[in-house]
Design a protein around this motif. Sequence first.
Motif, PDB file in Angstrom:
ATOM      1  N   LEU A 224     -14.583  19.264  34.610  1.00  0.00           N
ATOM      2  CA  LEU A 224     -13.940  18.135  34.695  1.00  0.00           C
ATOM      3  C   LEU A 224     -12.567  17.616  33.686  1.00  0.00           C
ATOM      4  O   LEU A 224     -11.894  17.268  33.946  1.00  0.00           O
ATOM      5  N   LEU A 225     -13.023  17.989  32.696  1.00  0.00           N
ATOM      6  CA  LEU A 225     -11.834  17.473  31.812  1.00  0.00           C
ATOM      7  C   LEU A 225     -10.835  18.172  32.385  1.00  0.00           C
ATOM      8  O   LEU A 225      -9.677  18.788  31.229  1.00  0.00           O
ATOM      9  N   ASP A 226     -10.529  19.170  32.935  1.00  0.00           N
ATOM     10  CA  ASP A 226      -9.166  19.951  33.638  1.00  0.00           C
ATOM     11  C   ASP A 226      -8.114  19.118  34.466  1.00  0.00           C
ATOM     12  O   ASP A 226      -8.606  18.072  34.043  1.00  0.00           O
ATOM     13  N   PRO A 227      -7.288  19.293  33.836  1.00  0.00           N
ATOM     14  CA  PRO A 227      -6.172  17.778  33.912  1.00  0.00           C
ATOM     15  C   PRO A 227      -5.634  18.011  35.255  1.00  0.00           C
ATOM     16  O   PRO A 227      -6.020  16.745  35.705  1.00  0.00           O
ATOM     17  N   GLU A 228      -6.072  18.435  36.016  1.00  0.00           N
ATOM     18  CA  GLU A 228      -5.833  18.805  37.260  1.00  0.00           C
ATOM     19  C   GLU A 228      -7.397  19.607  38.629  1.00  0.00           C
ATOM     20  O   GLU A 228      -6.691  20.315  38.924  1.00  0.00           O
ATOM     21  N   PRO A 263     -20.534  11.280  29.254  1.00  0.00           N
ATOM     22  CA  PRO A 263     -19.509  11.643  29.564  1.00  0.00           C
ATOM     23  C   PRO A 263     -18.613  11.994  30.886  1.00  0.00           C
ATOM     24  O   PRO A 263     -17.262  11.885  31.208  1.00  0.00           O
ATOM     25  N   ALA A 264     -19.566  13.296  31.486  1.00  0.00           N
ATOM     26  CA  ALA A 264     -19.392  12.875  32.392  1.00  0.00           C
ATOM     27  C   ALA A 264     -19.224  11.938  33.544  1.00  0.00           C
ATOM     28  O   ALA A 264     -18.661  12.294  34.760  1.00  0.00           O
ATOM     29  N   LEU A 265     -20.501  10.830  33.774  1.00  0.00           N
ATOM     30  CA  LEU A 265     -20.071   9.803  34.720  1.00  0.00           C
ATOM     31  C   LEU A 265     -18.919   9.301  34.347  1.00  0.00           C
ATOM     32  O   LEU A 265     -18.203   9.181  35.447  1.00  0.00           O
ATOM     33  N   ALA A 266     -18.706   9.422  32.995  1.00  0.00           N
ATOM     34  CA  ALA A 266     -17.625   8.353  32.585  1.00  0.00           C
ATOM     35  C   ALA A 266     -15.594   9.526  33.572  1.00  0.00           C
ATOM     36  O   ALA A 266     -14.946   8.569  34.183  1.00  0.00           O
ATOM     37  N   ARG A 267     -15.910  10.114  33.329  1.00  0.00           N
ATOM     38  CA  ARG A 267     -15.208  11.801  33.551  1.00  0.00           C
ATOM     39  C   ARG A 267     -14.532  11.290  35.341  1.00  0.00           C
ATOM     40  O   ARG A 267     -13.607  11.098  35.836  1.00  0.00           O
ATOM     41  N   TYR A 268     -15.866  11.698  35.906  1.00  0.00           N
ATOM     42  CA  TYR A 268     -16.410  11.332  37.308  1.00  0.00           C
ATOM     43  C   TYR A 268     -15.993  10.108  38.130  1.00  0.00           C
ATOM     44  O   TYR A 268     -14.680  10.530  38.749  1.00  0.00           O
ATOM     45  N   ALA A 269     -15.660   8.998  37.404  1.00  0.00           N
ATOM     46  CA  ALA A 269     -15.362   7.857  37.607  1.00  0.00           C
ATOM     47  C   ALA A 269     -13.405   7.674  37.862  1.00  0.00           C
ATOM     48  O   ALA A 269     -13.157   7.692  38.733  1.00  0.00           O
ATOM     49  N   ASP A 270     -13.279   7.879  36.448  1.00  0.00           N
ATOM     50  CA  ASP A 270     -11.996   8.678  36.209  1.00  0.00           C
ATOM     51  C   ASP A 270     -11.168   9.056  37.544  1.00  0.00           C
ATOM     52  O   ASP A 270     -10.173   8.736  37.969  1.00  0.00           O
ATOM     53  N   GLN A 280     -18.177  10.286  51.088  1.00  0.00           N
ATOM     54  CA  GLN A 280     -19.218  11.183  50.202  1.00  0.00           C
ATOM     55  C   GLN A 280     -19.111  10.400  48.604  1.00  0.00           C
ATOM     56  O   GLN A 280     -19.909  10.487  48.078  1.00  0.00           O
ATOM     57  N   ARG A 281     -17.786  10.747  48.455  1.00  0.00           N
ATOM     58  CA  ARG A 281     -17.285  10.296  47.152  1.00  0.00           C
ATOM     59  C   ARG A 281     -18.009   8.359  46.822  1.00  0.00           C
ATOM     60  O   ARG A 281     -18.695   8.531  45.987  1.00  0.00           O
ATOM     61  N   LEU A 282     -18.263   7.969  47.930  1.00  0.00           N
ATOM     62  CA  LEU A 282     -18.369   6.575  47.837  1.00  0.00           C
ATOM     63  C   LEU A 282     -20.560   6.220  47.791  1.00  0.00           C
ATOM     64  O   LEU A 282     -20.210   5.678  46.820  1.00  0.00           O
ATOM     65  N   ASP A 283     -20.828   6.950  48.449  1.00  0.00           N
ATOM     66  CA  ASP A 283     -22.088   7.371  48.391  1.00  0.00           C
ATOM     67  C   ASP A 283     -22.720   7.992  46.764  1.00  0.00           C
ATOM     68  O   ASP A 283     -23.503   7.715  46.473  1.00  0.00           O
ATOM     69  N   HIS A 284     -22.140   8.529  46.734  1.00  0.00           N
ATOM     70  CA  HIS A 284     -22.157   9.222  44.476  1.00  0.00           C
ATOM     71  C   HIS A 284     -21.804   8.535  44.310  1.00  0.00           C
ATOM     72  O   HIS A 284     -22.684   7.879  43.531  1.00  0.00           O
ATOM     73  N   LEU A 285     -20.922   7.550  43.926  1.00  0.00           N
ATOM     74  CA  LEU A 285     -20.731   6.121  43.465  1.00  0.00           C
ATOM     75  C   LEU A 285     -21.508   5.016  43.530  1.00  0.00           C
ATOM     76  O   LEU A 285     -22.330   4.713  42.235  1.00  0.00           O
ATOM     77  N   LEU A 286     -22.307   5.032  43.980  1.00  0.00           N
ATOM     78  CA  LEU A 286     -22.944   4.469  44.467  1.00  0.00           C
ATOM     79  C   LEU A 286     -24.739   4.196  43.853  1.00  0.00           C
ATOM     80  O   LEU A 286     -25.436   3.654  43.529  1.00  0.00           O
ATOM     81  N   THR A 287     -24.844   5.975  44.516  1.00  0.00           N
ATOM     82  CA  THR A 287     -25.718   6.292  43.484  1.00  0.00           C
ATOM     83  C   THR A 287     -25.996   6.230  41.800  1.00  0.00           C
ATOM     84  O   THR A 287     -27.571   5.625  41.597  1.00  0.00           O
ATOM     85  N   VAL A 304     -23.774   2.121  27.487  1.00  0.00           N
ATOM     86  CA  VAL A 304     -24.532   1.257  29.346  1.00  0.00           C
ATOM     87  C   VAL A 304     -23.513   0.842  30.006  1.00  0.00           C
ATOM     88  O   VAL A 304     -22.609   0.774  30.964  1.00  0.00           O
ATOM     89  N   ALA A 305     -22.960  -0.710  28.991  1.00  0.00           N
ATOM     90  CA  ALA A 305     -21.951  -1.168  29.498  1.00  0.00           C
ATOM     91  C   ALA A 305     -21.135  -1.018  30.048  1.00  0.00           C
ATOM     92  O   ALA A 305     -20.375  -1.392  31.365  1.00  0.00           O
ATOM     93  N   ALA A 306     -20.578   0.062  28.802  1.00  0.00           N
ATOM     94  CA  ALA A 306     -19.101   1.017  30.027  1.00  0.00           C
ATOM     95  C   ALA A 306     -18.787   1.481  30.577  1.00  0.00           C
ATOM     96  O   ALA A 306     -17.916   1.381  31.814  1.00  0.00           O
ATOM     97  N   LEU A 307     -20.062   2.341  31.346  1.00  0.00           N
ATOM     98  CA  LEU A 307     -20.350   2.869  32.623  1.00  0.00           C
ATOM     99  C   LEU A 307     -20.855   1.862  33.544  1.00  0.00           C
ATOM    100  O   LEU A 307     -20.092   1.240  34.537  1.00  0.00           O
ATOM    101  N   ARG A 308     -21.288   0.737  33.423  1.00  0.00           N
ATOM    102  CA  ARG A 308     -21.129  -0.364  34.082  1.00  0.00           C
ATOM    103  C   ARG A 308     -19.945  -1.007  34.457  1.00  0.00           C
ATOM    104  O   ARG A 308     -19.422  -0.737  36.420  1.00  0.00           O
ATOM    105  N   ARG A 309     -19.152  -1.600  33.829  1.00  0.00           N
ATOM    106  CA  ARG A 309     -18.503  -2.003  33.563  1.00  0.00           C
ATOM    107  C   ARG A 309     -16.910  -0.802  34.472  1.00  0.00           C
ATOM    108  O   ARG A 309     -16.966  -1.302  35.909  1.00  0.00           O
ATOM    109  N   ARG A 310     -17.130   0.662  34.660  1.00  0.00           N
ATOM    110  CA  ARG A 310     -15.978   1.588  35.347  1.00  0.00           C
ATOM    111  C   ARG A 310     -16.348   1.528  36.273  1.00  0.00           C
ATOM    112  O   ARG A 310     -15.917   1.376  37.081  1.00  0.00           O
ATOM    113  N   TYR A 311     -17.556   1.714  36.940  1.00  0.00           N
ATOM    114  CA  TYR A 311     -18.246   1.527  37.462  1.00  0.00           C
ATOM    115  C   TYR A 311     -17.572   0.552  38.430  1.00  0.00           C
ATOM    116  O   TYR A 311     -18.036   1.198  40.350  1.00  0.00           O
TER     117      TYR A 311
END
Length: 493
Positions: A224-228, A263-270, A280-287, A304-311
């Motif tokens: 996921l750290l791949d720039p593109e 970090p994987a969850l944070a990167r996915y949200a970004d 599909q992406r909305l379903d994953h975000l909500l899960t 946890v607080a940072a992830l909650r704010r991000r999502y």
Amino acid sequence: MSSLHGPGPWPPHAMDLPDEPPRQDDGKVHMPSVVMDGVRTHHFRFTPDLDTVREVVELLRERAPYERLHDRLAEARALELCDELVRELARRELSRRQVYEAGRWLAEYGTRREAVKIGIVLVGASGDERDRELLLLLGTLEEFTLYAVVALLRTQPPRERERAVFELARRVTGWGRIHAVERLEGSDDPEVKAWLLREGFRNRVMDEYLAPLAATTGDLYSALLDPEPDDALVDGAGGILAALVRGEGGPTTGISAYGEAVPALARYADLVTTREATLQRLDHLLTVRRDLRRPPEHWAPGDVAALRRRYADVLAQPRWAELALAGVADPEGADFSRAQRCASALGLPILPQVVARLRADACDVFAWQGLTRLAEPEVLAALAEELLPLDDLANGPGDRVIGEHHEMALEIVVKALESHPGVGLPLIRAALRNRRVPVRRGAVRALRAWLGPQAWPESPEDAVAWVRAAHAVEPDGQLREDMQALLIEHKQR
């Protein structure tokens, strides 16, 4: 089969074997043998059938006719023989050629699945790289994948083993994929790792079985750290992370055991923030957001607080609500159920859309479940009385546990009426006379709940008469006792 459908995956009907027993309409849960093998290897211990192992070895040693060997194996359970049989053959020092010829005959000419499985086992114990194509062909049938995978690992040269298993894994989609992918754990092949992250974890059983392996063997966070990163990787990452969330406390390890989860969850949200909005992406975000309400205890509170704010920030984008509402606008849309789930999680008002869905398809059990949370009980009961074929549903009683969609819908609605005395009497009456035990039990529970501090519904003697009639013909002992107790409670009032 491969001439008709290619190398695989094959369509479900192509997986039917000629020795499949006729499905009995006896109300018992039907568990195909491929499912039994998968469940037993993953969740239960079993005792090897040593007596049959010794008998089979003797038949091989005596060079008994293959037909006799085949018929004996057809009566056995291959899973209870395979490992111990290989060990016993090694102890007896039977001719490798003798074992191989018997195995090839069983694998190529066997007409009963358990005998063919043991044929594959024997080929695996005595064959070589020349058996690759036969094992791949047989392994494409999900029933035989487990045995073919092990045989490939035993027969192929060291440098070819993983590639053979990888090829077979791509040919299957159910328990076969689970068995094959599990043998790819720890692979350092870039092609295998890329496939695991994009597609390899997906299966028709539960993605939760393979998501942990895909995340670790596939190096999810590093990818996921791949720039593109490509869209397939982003969607695969969402599927893996969602499966890890759902898998907490499930059949394998969940999100709490994945060391790079935060970090994987944070990167996915970004990544999703700037990508096209899809259901599909909305379903994953909500899960993921749902799981963040109960994060693993060892996660740092600040993370946890940072992830909650991000999502929360990502899901606050208006495009997601617009997408969900667009998905439920077409009552016959293929993605209606996913859109309904997403819209409900976002708290969107979708009662008219769910009603329209049920008018288009009264068998949609998920829509009925949603309606129980959206509609007033009178509206729910009135729609169920209108759309469900109540006369046809009064088709029992019997011992059936698994039922059709209309019956499952009736069970859902009756359960929702437990706290609403007198609402939906026609539904209660039909449920008491249904062939499925859970439906009849739901009707009794509803009537008992109504009996509590409340009076019974209008025309109580009619309801009492329904219970008496049901009690007289009820085949389930426990449910018959519950009906009797209900009648006694009513009499004592």
